[in-house]
Design a protein around this motif. Sequence first.
Motif, PDB file in Angstrom:
ATOM      1  N   THR A  58      45.964  36.191  67.176  1.00 24.02           N
ATOM      2  CA  THR A  58      47.619  36.516  67.170  1.00 24.02           C
ATOM      3  C   THR A  58      48.158  35.504  66.300  1.00 24.02           C
ATOM      4  O   THR A  58      48.974  35.854  65.474  1.00 24.02           O
ATOM      5  CB  THR A  58      48.094  36.400  68.540  1.00 24.02           C
ATOM      6  N   ASN A  59      47.669  34.088  66.482  1.00 25.97           N
ATOM      7  CA  ASN A  59      48.457  33.155  66.000  1.00 25.97           C
ATOM      8  C   ASN A  59      47.936  32.357  64.778  1.00 25.97           C
ATOM      9  O   ASN A  59      48.798  31.613  63.969  1.00 25.97           O
ATOM     10  CB  ASN A  59      49.051  31.990  67.149  1.00 25.97           C
ATOM     11  N   VAL A  60      46.438  32.186  64.824  1.00 24.44           N
ATOM     12  CA  VAL A  60      45.869  31.357  63.782  1.00 24.44           C
ATOM     13  C   VAL A  60      45.249  32.169  62.608  1.00 24.44           C
ATOM     14  O   VAL A  60      45.522  31.711  61.680  1.00 24.44           O
ATOM     15  CB  VAL A  60      44.736  30.621  64.541  1.00 24.44           C
ATOM     16  N   ARG A  61      44.464  33.367  62.803  1.00 21.47           N
ATOM     17  CA  ARG A  61      43.933  33.986  61.892  1.00 21.47           C
ATOM     18  C   ARG A  61      44.959  34.527  60.903  1.00 21.47           C
ATOM     19  O   ARG A  61      44.713  34.390  59.420  1.00 21.47           O
ATOM     20  CB  ARG A  61      43.111  35.309  62.410  1.00 21.47           C
ATOM     21  N   PRO A  62      46.316  34.986  61.394  1.00 22.75           N
ATOM     22  CA  PRO A  62      47.068  35.579  60.101  1.00 22.75           C
ATOM     23  C   PRO A  62      47.474  34.360  59.508  1.00 22.75           C
ATOM     24  O   PRO A  62      47.981  34.469  58.149  1.00 22.75           O
ATOM     25  CB  PRO A  62      48.290  36.007  61.182  1.00 22.75           C
ATOM     26  N   VAL A  63      47.708  32.968  59.839  1.00 20.02           N
ATOM     27  CA  VAL A  63      48.271  32.196  58.994  1.00 20.02           C
ATOM     28  C   VAL A  63      47.030  31.651  58.288  1.00 20.02           C
ATOM     29  O   VAL A  63      47.353  31.353  56.979  1.00 20.02           O
ATOM     30  CB  VAL A  63      48.506  30.870  59.961  1.00 20.02           C
ATOM     31  N   LEU A  64      45.938  31.729  58.448  1.00 17.68           N
ATOM     32  CA  LEU A  64      44.677  31.312  57.601  1.00 17.68           C
ATOM     33  C   LEU A  64      44.560  32.217  56.400  1.00 17.68           C
ATOM     34  O   LEU A  64      44.230  31.957  55.422  1.00 17.68           O
ATOM     35  CB  LEU A  64      43.340  31.016  58.426  1.00 17.68           C
ATOM     36  N   VAL A  65      44.742  33.507  56.910  1.00 19.01           N
ATOM     37  CA  VAL A  65      44.701  34.582  55.926  1.00 19.01           C
ATOM     38  C   VAL A  65      45.593  34.450  54.951  1.00 19.01           C
ATOM     39  O   VAL A  65      45.474  34.820  53.747  1.00 19.01           O
ATOM     40  CB  VAL A  65      44.516  35.960  56.609  1.00 19.01           C
TER      41      VAL A  65
END
Length: 801
Positions: free
Chosen positions: A31-38
Amino acid sequence: MIGVLLFAVLAAEDPAQTRAPTAEQLKFFETNVRPVLVEHCQKCHGEKKQWAGLRLDSRAALLRGGDSGAAIAPGKPDESLLIRAVRHEDENLKMPENSKLAERQIADLVRWVEMGAPFPDALPGATRSRDPNHWAFQPPADVALPGVKNGEWINSPIDQFVLAKLEAAGLTPAAKADKRTLIRRVTFDLTGLPPTPAEVDAFIANERPDAYALLVDRLLSSPAYGERWGRHWLDVARYADSNGLDENVAHGNAWRYRDYVVTAFNQDKPFDRFLVEQLAGDLLPAADEAQRHEHLIATGFLTIGPKVLAEVNEAKMKMDIVDEQLDTVGRVFLGLTLGCARCHDHKFDPIATADYYGLAGIFKSTRTMETYTKVAKWHENPLVSPAATATKAEYDAQLAAKKKAVDDFVATADKAARDKLAADAKPPEKLETLYPEETKAELAKLREALAVVEKNPPDLPAAMGVAEDTIVDLAIHIRGNPLKLGDVIPRHTPPVVRGPQASQFSSSESGRRQLADWLIDPQHPLTSRVIVNRVWRWHFGTGLVRTTDNFGLLGEAPSHPELLDWLARRFVADGWSFKSLHRVILNSRAYQLSSLADPALIVGDPENRLFGRANVRRLEAEEVRDALLQISGKLDPAVGGSLLKVKNRGYLFDHTSIDLSDYTSQRRSLYLPVIRNNLFDLFQLLDFPDPAVPSGDRAMTTVAPQALLMLNSDFVMQSADELAKRLLSDAANDNDRLSLLSQVVFGRDATAQERDGNLAFVARVEQSLAAKVPDAGERRRQAWSVMCHVAIASNEFVYIR
């Protein structure tokens, strides 16, 4: 002498680097980390490009790092290059290079690294990933009872499934537990309290073949049953008496939901009805005012989750609340991590992002908040009644009278001021400036009286809950961003779940009622399986599916799939009755087994996955506290109500200046306030779950501070003092005192060896106090207090066999 409880100290290795990530940690990542990395990192550090030799699309790549070394140090954000880069602490190391991430995004990355940087890899074997034919998505099968060789061992259908597995493995189950062990086990299990000596004696003396079944029935009819099993449900409902997070204000009316749950269990409310009321109680017809209140209170389930009440981005806050509700419903009723599909298709389960937003539209069409401006206010449903209406009318009349008194006085004073003005004089903007001093003083008194009434409205009964809002279908939020919208998705239930009829959603209702009806369809593959598995876990210490909150691809397969299906179908056929399910399980031979077993059984099934013996379990935090209060004679049996000492929405706790939490009550632990970020110390040490997330499988750790708690806690020592007073008052001599001590604390009589050792121990303690305590009676009381402390700090008291 009774042995003192000693806990093994676990290896001092950084847990953030060694433990498998929890479902909650994986959800946080998705929810919070993968979207930022992508969105911000993987364009330059992904599969196609690897600037500076660095990839950020897997945990292995992050640990391997690039030209400058490893990108992360799990558990140590301050030592992680990635965190240094996103903080822009170094002019030569900035990511993203041209613009800094939002502070919230940086904080999420820091928290992620602190928890060990969980980053799920692809599952081994492509056929497992997102498999729509996964066992949990198929309706429970109508299974035949398996044949067994030792038919005499069977007490119930459950035993046929358990014994068949054991016989197939060439293993023999343990013997049946003795009656003293059984009554202590089942009494704690159903009520969370120890049996009294009189109850133990009566059960031992009862030689009827149905004595145990009668014991189970008696315990199920006790009000303490609802308090114990209601607490189990509150674990998965993430119940708390405060919001937590940024604004830790009081949930002043949450107790109504807690009491609703306790009553529901005591009344054996069918689980299908229980579910519907919690999701859509406000939409149900009611026979009378009391039932209407009950329905409204039940919807507190959707409201009591934590919220960032100071979030400045209203669109984000709305969707964060929807996500929390949706993820909770998924985990609690479906055993699925639906929240992992908010930003992209679920990585492991066949839940598409479109399915997530098809469900999210239901909760977006639901009113959970009154306002979103800082500090945001959650919605509460007024519990209207003639008494409340009369109180409100009386207050309104009093307020109107105070306002009229001020207005009339001002009008009279203004007229007097104008009359004193010369005919050609221009009046000032505020005529009050012309009032005589005595008039000003009188007006100040009237305004002060009005302010007192305005600031003290009646505390009219209300309940945390939800209502209908503007009905909408949601657009997909690309990568979870409410400002980047894709296709609008009609509300719908996930098509991968086979069995129940697809729900029909309309433009006139949010869809919560339709969602609830879909969940309780007898053909639903998950609802009945998930709840019977929870009940099994709460009875046996481990579920047939050990991952109680995750039946998806990352969850474990059931140890006894046929038994799980049989229980699920039986539960529905019995009217979704918890008490019927308890009777089926508790009257089985499998539940009544001893924890002592032959070495061959332990070697053949070291984890007891075949349930060939009873699991030894430590008392849970509430059981320890409540048992100490009961055996010391200090347990307050009052039920219901709130113990909060602050007003609704009042500030309870922060880590700098406020701490208004109070745990001094002698009522059952169920009624103590659950303050997020500031749990009662005893609860924290004994593995009380995080009340911010659903938890169907409490941890059971063994660490040194637990032993220190039992040896040094003021509460434990006070309990020992009170127990000693009880022994000295109720028993005529030391031998009788030792008998009563053993019966009260352990549910058995003292052995001859214990008597000799403990009498000598009391005498030595009493002698050691001679110089410091001149009064003989006080020396005796203190010596027996030490003896009682030794007993309640022992393994035999704290563990159930």
